[in-house]
Design a protein around this motif. Structure first.
Motif, PDB file in Angstrom:
ATOM      1  N   LEU A 189       0.836  -1.203   0.000  1.00 16.50           N
ATOM      2  CA  LEU A 189       0.000   0.000   0.000  1.00 16.50           C
ATOM      3  C   LEU A 189       0.872   1.254   0.000  1.00 16.50           C
ATOM      4  CD1 LEU A 189      -2.778  -1.076   2.511  1.00 16.50           C
ATOM      5  CD2 LEU A 189      -3.078  -0.575   0.096  1.00 16.50           C
ATOM      6  N   THR A 190       1.896   1.246   0.844  1.00 18.61           N
ATOM      7  CA  THR A 190       2.794   2.416   0.892  1.00 18.61           C
ATOM      8  C   THR A 190       3.423   2.665  -0.472  1.00 18.61           C
ATOM      9  OG1 THR A 190       3.347   1.839   3.155  1.00 18.61           O
ATOM     10  CG2 THR A 190       4.764   3.418   2.050  1.00 18.61           C
ATOM     11  N   LEU A 191       3.999   1.616  -1.031  1.00 20.80           N
ATOM     12  CA  LEU A 191       4.715   1.804  -2.296  1.00 20.80           C
ATOM     13  C   LEU A 191       3.797   2.313  -3.392  1.00 20.80           C
ATOM     14  CD1 LEU A 191       7.163  -1.178  -2.574  1.00 20.80           C
ATOM     15  CD2 LEU A 191       7.706   1.243  -2.529  1.00 20.80           C
ATOM     16  N   SER A 192       2.609   1.739  -3.478  1.00 22.64           N
ATOM     17  CA  SER A 192       1.763   2.156  -4.595  1.00 22.64           C
ATOM     18  C   SER A 192       1.305   3.592  -4.410  1.00 22.64           C
ATOM     19  CB  SER A 192       0.570   1.214  -4.746  1.00 22.64           C
ATOM     20  OG  SER A 192      -0.243   1.305  -3.611  1.00 22.64           O
ATOM     21  N   HIS A 193       1.004   3.991  -3.171  1.00 21.39           N
ATOM     22  CA  HIS A 193       0.603   5.389  -2.981  1.00 21.39           C
ATOM     23  C   HIS A 193       1.762   6.336  -3.233  1.00 21.39           C
ATOM     24  CE1 HIS A 193      -3.100   3.824  -1.205  1.00 21.39           C
ATOM     25  NE2 HIS A 193      -3.580   5.022  -1.418  1.00 21.39           N
ATOM     26  N   LEU A 194       2.931   5.972  -2.745  1.00 19.94           N
ATOM     27  CA  LEU A 194       4.075   6.859  -2.923  1.00 19.94           C
ATOM     28  C   LEU A 194       4.464   6.983  -4.388  1.00 19.94           C
ATOM     29  CD1 LEU A 194       6.437   6.072   0.052  1.00 19.94           C
ATOM     30  CD2 LEU A 194       4.948   8.014  -0.287  1.00 19.94           C
ATOM     31  N   TYR A 195       4.304   5.892  -5.134  1.00 16.79           N
ATOM     32  CA  TYR A 195       4.673   5.963  -6.545  1.00 16.79           C
ATOM     33  C   TYR A 195       3.899   7.045  -7.264  1.00 16.79           C
ATOM     34  CZ  TYR A 195       7.902   3.347  -9.397  1.00 16.79           C
ATOM     35  OH  TYR A 195       9.020   2.953 -10.076  1.00 16.79           O
ATOM     36  N   ARG A 196       2.686   7.312  -6.778  1.00 18.25           N
ATOM     37  CA  ARG A 196       1.865   8.315  -7.458  1.00 18.25           C
ATOM     38  C   ARG A 196       2.192   9.721  -7.010  1.00 18.25           C
ATOM     39  NH1 ARG A 196      -2.759   5.151  -5.613  1.00 18.25           N
ATOM     40  NH2 ARG A 196      -2.673   3.225  -6.818  1.00 18.25           N
ATOM     41  N   SER A 197       2.647   9.884  -5.752  1.00 21.67           N
ATOM     42  CA  SER A 197       2.804  11.260  -5.282  1.00 21.67           C
ATOM     43  C   SER A 197       4.248  11.672  -5.023  1.00 21.67           C
ATOM     44  CB  SER A 197       1.974  11.500  -4.026  1.00 21.67           C
ATOM     45  OG  SER A 197       2.177  10.448  -3.118  1.00 21.67           O
ATOM     46  N   SER A 198       5.176  10.718  -5.059  1.00 25.69           N
ATOM     47  CA  SER A 198       6.560  11.098  -4.787  1.00 25.69           C
ATOM     48  C   SER A 198       7.334  11.181  -6.096  1.00 25.69           C
ATOM     49  CB  SER A 198       7.191  10.055  -3.870  1.00 25.69           C
ATOM     50  OG  SER A 198       8.532  10.366  -3.641  1.00 25.69           O
ATOM     51  N   ASP A 199       8.467  11.894  -6.075  1.00 28.11           N
ATOM     52  CA  ASP A 199       9.289  11.977  -7.276  1.00 28.11           C
ATOM     53  C   ASP A 199      10.367  10.904  -7.302  1.00 28.11           C
ATOM     54  OD1 ASP A 199       8.998  15.420  -6.738  1.00 28.11           O
ATOM     55  OD2 ASP A 199       8.072  14.319  -8.388  1.00 28.11           O
ATOM     56  N   LEU A 406      11.102  -6.576  -4.383  1.00 26.02           N
ATOM     57  CA  LEU A 406       9.738  -6.100  -4.618  1.00 26.02           C
ATOM     58  C   LEU A 406       8.841  -7.251  -5.036  1.00 26.02           C
ATOM     59  CD1 LEU A 406       7.822  -3.760  -4.803  1.00 26.02           C
ATOM     60  CD2 LEU A 406       8.612  -3.312  -7.108  1.00 26.02           C
ATOM     61  N   ASP A 407       9.368  -8.053  -5.931  1.00 28.37           N
ATOM     62  CA  ASP A 407       8.575  -9.184  -6.399  1.00 28.37           C
ATOM     63  C   ASP A 407       8.237 -10.123  -5.249  1.00 28.37           C
ATOM     64  OD1 ASP A 407       8.740 -12.040  -8.345  1.00 28.37           O
ATOM     65  OD2 ASP A 407       7.472 -10.339  -8.853  1.00 28.37           O
ATOM     66  N   THR A 408       9.204 -10.319  -4.363  1.00 26.11           N
ATOM     67  CA  THR A 408       8.962 -11.198  -3.207  1.00 26.11           C
ATOM     68  C   THR A 408       7.826 -10.658  -2.347  1.00 26.11           C
ATOM     69  OG1 THR A 408      11.336 -11.580  -3.190  1.00 26.11           O
ATOM     70  CG2 THR A 408      10.094 -12.342  -1.288  1.00 26.11           C
ATOM     71  N   ILE A 409       7.903  -9.383  -2.046  1.00 30.24           N
ATOM     72  CA  ILE A 409       6.875  -8.788  -1.186  1.00 30.24           C
ATOM     73  C   ILE A 409       5.505  -8.860  -1.855  1.00 30.24           C
ATOM     74  CG2 ILE A 409       6.037  -6.573  -0.376  1.00 30.24           C
ATOM     75  CD1 ILE A 409       8.583  -5.931   0.746  1.00 30.24           C
ATOM     76  N   VAL A 410       5.456  -8.542  -3.122  1.00 25.45           N
ATOM     77  CA  VAL A 410       4.166  -8.570  -3.817  1.00 25.45           C
ATOM     78  C   VAL A 410       3.606  -9.986  -3.809  1.00 25.45           C
ATOM     79  CG1 VAL A 410       3.046  -8.263  -6.045  1.00 25.45           C
ATOM     80  CG2 VAL A 410       4.652  -6.573  -5.256  1.00 25.45           C
ATOM     81  N   GLY A 411       4.502 -10.968  -4.027  1.00 25.99           N
ATOM     82  CA  GLY A 411       4.039 -12.351  -4.018  1.00 25.99           C
ATOM     83  C   GLY A 411       3.446 -12.734  -2.681  1.00 25.99           C
ATOM     84  N   PHE A 440      -1.763  -3.773  -6.279  1.00 24.49           N
ATOM     85  CA  PHE A 440      -1.125  -4.932  -6.910  1.00 24.49           C
ATOM     86  C   PHE A 440      -0.866  -4.655  -8.385  1.00 24.49           C
ATOM     87  CE2 PHE A 440      -0.635  -7.865  -3.659  1.00 24.49           C
ATOM     88  CZ  PHE A 440      -1.776  -7.976  -2.875  1.00 24.49           C
ATOM     89  N   THR A 441      -1.872  -4.095  -9.059  1.00 23.26           N
ATOM     90  CA  THR A 441      -1.712  -3.823 -10.492  1.00 23.26           C
ATOM     91  C   THR A 441      -0.517  -2.908 -10.740  1.00 23.26           C
ATOM     92  OG1 THR A 441      -4.114  -3.796 -10.522  1.00 23.26           O
ATOM     93  CG2 THR A 441      -2.985  -3.157 -12.544  1.00 23.26           C
ATOM     94  N   LEU A 442      -0.481  -1.824  -9.982  1.00 18.74           N
ATOM     95  CA  LEU A 442       0.605  -0.862 -10.189  1.00 18.74           C
ATOM     96  C   LEU A 442       1.964  -1.504  -9.968  1.00 18.74           C
ATOM     97  CD1 LEU A 442       1.359   2.142 -10.628  1.00 18.74           C
ATOM     98  CD2 LEU A 442       1.340   2.392  -8.179  1.00 18.74           C
ATOM     99  N   LEU A 443       2.083  -2.262  -8.883  1.00 21.36           N
ATOM    100  CA  LEU A 443       3.398  -2.816  -8.569  1.00 21.36           C
ATOM    101  C   LEU A 443       3.788  -3.908  -9.560  1.00 21.36           C
ATOM    102  CD1 LEU A 443       3.198  -2.764  -4.701  1.00 21.36           C
ATOM    103  CD2 LEU A 443       4.464  -1.264  -6.202  1.00 21.36           C
ATOM    104  N   VAL A 447       7.230  -3.958 -11.696  1.00 23.45           N
ATOM    105  CA  VAL A 447       8.156  -5.100 -11.765  1.00 23.45           C
ATOM    106  C   VAL A 447       8.382  -5.483 -13.222  1.00 23.45           C
ATOM    107  CG1 VAL A 447       8.404  -7.534 -11.239  1.00 23.45           C
ATOM    108  CG2 VAL A 447       7.619  -5.983  -9.486  1.00 23.45           C
ATOM    109  N   ALA A 448       7.301  -5.519 -14.002  1.00 24.73           N
ATOM    110  CA  ALA A 448       7.444  -5.901 -15.408  1.00 24.73           C
ATOM    111  C   ALA A 448       8.308  -4.895 -16.163  1.00 24.73           C
ATOM    112  CB  ALA A 448       6.062  -6.011 -16.049  1.00 24.73           C
TER     113      ALA A 448
END
Lengths: 453, 387
Positions: A189-199, A406-411, A440-443, A447-448
């Motif tokens: 959750l943190t990563l996906s939100h930050l990806y949208r608002s952080s540089d 990242l892949d590990t955590i998402v899995g 999940f979609t964003l992360l 990864v891809a």
């Protein structure tokens, strides 16, 4: 130009203290290995960036401390004041009486909106003390409750209110074998939100730093403060002053802006990793001598083989021959895996930094096909030594460093989500299953993208 | 002026002394203005005046701030640039386009071009405004409505990865944000200076010093330079005022310059030296236009042919009779420059076409140059004298 640091939660506040302490002790280090005039310019540049002046001469850190419990903040404030050399502003902290129990959703949906105005006011006051604002550091853990949920909320607010300023989140990647059951949920959750608002997301991995403490620093019983000190050392070696691009008689005014332009302009590729060399206990420094060639050779191999430190590097990994795809491109799980970079920044500090040869970092084989080394690779230098290391080098890299973790955590998070374990904790406070799915979609997309370099 | 000046037929002006002053005022108010002597020589198309006029035109046509680049341009590049700038402003004289680019000739054409620019619009005022000394503080408004709209299609060397485009776009966005931050910094520092110098200014409605003024106070060298800049700007403004008062003399003189140009033979073969680049989607429209023009040309030719034949018939019938002045006029205007026919039309009467003229030349034949002046201003040892 100045950087305002927002320290969030227990993790953020403890690390923030170590960062300012490391910066300050480097400033007043007796052995800069450079002229007095240069040293003064270095000090002035660092002070303008991270400290503001007080009447009785004690510099005040440009920081805002935020936590839901008072304990850690009080400890941090007193540690800083005790040293007598620098301190935090008296009114720069915000805390509540009770904690939030590691609940991301509570931090994001309840604490955030409830205290939004007070927190943003604090930050605004700190910003007004700056003549010129380059941007923000937001130090937070990824998997905790207060730090991560509230941090994601605050970063979004900073994006709305200070849209022209840059935002770099210093994220603490949790131990793989962490104690918190829901840490994987919190992380995605943190990563996906930050990806949208952080540089930019500058990731510090607890596992990696722990190993550095054990193997390189020879510390028997590793405490969080040891880990934080190593982390602070790494950050300092990136953001302390370096010469500007035009001439070596001026120090760079906006390292945060220059770093971001060189490393993270692409909206899909924002994850950065740090490596530095050499790293050793202070009392060994006097007995060690270094050459740039040796240091850079190791640093390059660390980059290519995704090693976290200078010991135990896998020297078998080689860049692919031109024309052939690099090994292991198809899947994430193969080892050893050549680490393809998008962009790299190397920072050299110390004696004869101008003479160091960096051709090894400019090979096209290290980089992805759509960026030439001339665009992808940049160097910063200064003669002034960092914390008594006669020569030291740091690498900030936008590469496949973090794909596997990242892949590990998402899995893991997906496995939990598939059985709907613990979801009610989140839905109770307004974070719905759709939000999880979006994350999940964003992360997966990220990864891809990183895998397909 | 120390030379024997003869009055040229048709010389204009109240008194010739007013003209050099007018030109001096003009060139003082222009950047890189040459001396009045250069203007005088240019009327007679003297080569030594050419390079000064090329330089003047370059300065006059350069956009703001590009004047520093003139040092890097050689005379050929400069001449080419001046020609293309004039042409893009709508200046049509083919003689200018035909000038050699080594800067050695063509001073009269350049003088005409300069006067055309002067007459066309408020050239002097625009130039003076460009080089104003700025005393106040200005912060331009930063507007960025849309980033990087696609421009004309450019051929790329190979397949372009969209990720690279995204990378570059992201860099652009980051730099815009950096620019905005820099502007905020500038505003903050400006307001600090204004705050510190509160109630220091002589003009109480302003109340504080600007950066330029504060710098001038701090450092005496700065103050001196500022003073010099203001004085030279004042001198140029005074010259401009003087010019406005007496410019009529100049324009009357320019009439004579234009008159002294040889008549233009519209050469059908003259092409512009460059063609503008046409984006592809316009080519079909251009073909349409070209076809329409061709059709027009055909129609004109068809209309003109019978008329020309009619003229010819009238002219030959007239020449076969008397040598009437109207026939002379007809011939010289219809562009038939055959000397035989002209001689025939001038002096002969009663002779048939094709036969030699049997009558002695008439003493009433008049020299080709101007109405009845006995004396001509002959070129002196250093070139033509007089205005």
């Amino acid at each position: 130009m100045s950087i305002v640091t927002v320290q969030l939660g227990q993790c953020g506040n403890q690390i923030g203290f170590e960062v300012f302490d490391a910066l300050f002790s480097d400033l007043h280090c007796s052995q800069g290995f450079c002229s007095k005039k240069e040293n003064e310019a270095y000090q002035a540049s660092c002070r303008e960036r991270f400290f503001s002046e007080e009447e009785n001469g004690v510099p005040i850190a440009r920081a805002v401390l935020i936590d839901m419990e008072p304990k850690v903040i009080n400890q941090t404030l007193s540690k800083a004041a005790q040293s007598g050399r620098w301190k935090y502003g008296q009114h720069s902290c915000f805390c509540q009486k009770q904690g939030s129990g590691n609940n991301w959703a509570y931090g994001y949906s309840v604490h955030g909106p409830r205290h939004q105005e007070s927190i943003m006011n604090l930050i605004q006051k700190e910003v007004e003390k700056c003549d010129s604002l380059s941007g923000f550091f937001i130090i937070m853990s990824m998997a905790g409750g207060t730090g991560s949920g509230l941090g994601a909320f605050i970063t979004q607010n900073l994006q709305d209110e200070f849209s022209n300023s840059l935002r770099m989140n210093q994220i603490i990647w949790p131990y793989g074998t962490g104690e918190v059951i829901v840490q994987n949920y919190n992380s995605i959750l943190t990563l996906s939100h930050l990806y949208r608002s952080s540089d930019a997301l500058l990731v510090h991995e607890n596992d990696a730093v722990h190993k550095i403490c054990a193997k390189l620093m020879n510390i028997k019983q590793i405490s969080f403060s040891n880990i934080n000190q190593v982390l602070a050392h790494q950050l300092g070696s990136v953001f302390q002053p370096t010469y500007s691009a035009e001439s070596s008689s001026h120090y760079r005014r906006n390292p945060l802006g220059d770093l971001m332009e060189n490393l993270v302009p692409h909206p899909e590729f924002k994850m950065l990793g740090i490596r530095n060399i050499p790293q050793m206990p202070e009392n060994s420094l006097a007995y060690s001598a270094f050459t740039w060639a040796g240091l850079l050779k190791h640093l390059r191999q660390m980059l290519i083989s995704n090693a976290k430190m200078e010991e135990g590097i896998n020297w078998q990994v080689r860049p692919p021959l031109s024309g052939l795809p690099p090994l292991g491109r198809a899947s994430v799980g193969m080892e050893p895996h050549f680490n393809t970079s998008i962009a790299n920044l190397v920072i050299l500090r110390g004696k004869e930094a101008h003479s160091a040869d960096l051709e090894g970092f400019k090979e096209p084989a290290l980089y992805t096909t759509w960026l030439k080394p001339v665009d992808a690779f940049s160097v910063w230098r200064t003669q002034r030594a960092f914390r008594r290391y006669e020569k030291s080098a740091a690498l900030v890299s936008n590469s496949q460093f973090l794909v596997k973790p990242l892949d590990t955590i998402v899995g893991r998070a997906w496995n939990m989500f598939a059985s709907k374990a613990y979801i009610h904790q989140y839905t109770k406070f307004g974070v719905e299953e759709e939000d999880f799915l979006d994350s999940f979609t964003l992360l997966e997309q990220i990864v891809a993208s990183y895998c397909n370099l | 002026m120390g030379r024997r000046r003869r009055r040229v037929a048709g010389a204009a002006g109240v008194g010739v002394g007013a003209l050099p002053e007018a030109i001096a005022a003009l060139s003082q108010s222009l950047p890189a203005g040459p001396s009045p002597e250069v203007f005088r020589r240019a009327k007679f198309d003297r080569p030594e005046a050419a390079s000064a006029l090329w330089r003047l035109l370059f300065h006059v046509l350069s956009p703001l701030g590009a004047v520093g680049a003139s040092a890097s341009l050689g005379p050929e590049a400069r001449a080419r640039w001046v020609k293309s700038a004039l042409s893009s402003q709508g200046y049509q004289r083919p003689a200018l386009a035909r000038l050699p680019e080594d800067g050695s000739q063509g001073s009269r054409e350049l003088l005409l071009a300069l006067s055309w620019l002067l007459a066309r619009g408020p050239l002097l005022e625009r130039l003076l405004a460009q080089t104003r000394v700025r005393l106040g503080d200005e912060v331009p408004a930063l507007e960025c409505e849309s980033l990087a709209r696609p421009g004309p299609a450019v051929e790329a060397e190979g397949p372009v990865d969209v990720r690279r485009v995204q990378w570059l776009l992201g860099k652009l966005r980051l730099r815009w944000r950096g620019l905005a931050s820099g502007q905020q910094e500038q505003s903050a520092l400006l307001s600090k200076i204004h705050g510190y110098t509160h109630s220091c200014h002589g003009n109480h409605s302003l109340g504080h010093l600007s950066v330029t003024e504060a710098e001038a106070l701090r450092d005496p060298e700065n103050g001196r330079q500022l003073l010099q800049a203001l004085e030279s700007e004042n001198a140029r403004l005074e010259a401009a005022v003087r010019w406005r008062a007496c410019e009529l003399v100049y324009w009357q003189w320019m009439d004579t310059v234009l008159g002294s140009c040889p008549l233009e033979v519209p050469a059908a073969a003259s092409q512009p030296t460059f063609l503008p680049r046409i984006p592809e989607h316009r080519i079909s429209e251009l073909e349409l236009v070209a076809r329409e023009l061709q059709g027009l040309q055909e129609a004109l030719r068809e209309a003109a042919e019978p008329r020309r034949a009619a003229w010819q018939a009238r002219a030959t019938s007239a020449a076969g009779g008397h040598s009437s002045p109207s026939a002379v006029a007809c011939w010289s205007q219809a562009g038939a420059h055959s000397p035989q026919l002209a001689a025939r039309a001038r002096g002969c009467g009663g002779a048939s076409l094709g036969g030699p003229c049997r009558r002695p030349c008439s003493s009433s034949s008049q020299p080709c140059s101007g109405p009845g002046s006995k004396t001509l201003a002959l070129p002196g040892p250093l070139g033509p004298t007089g205005w």
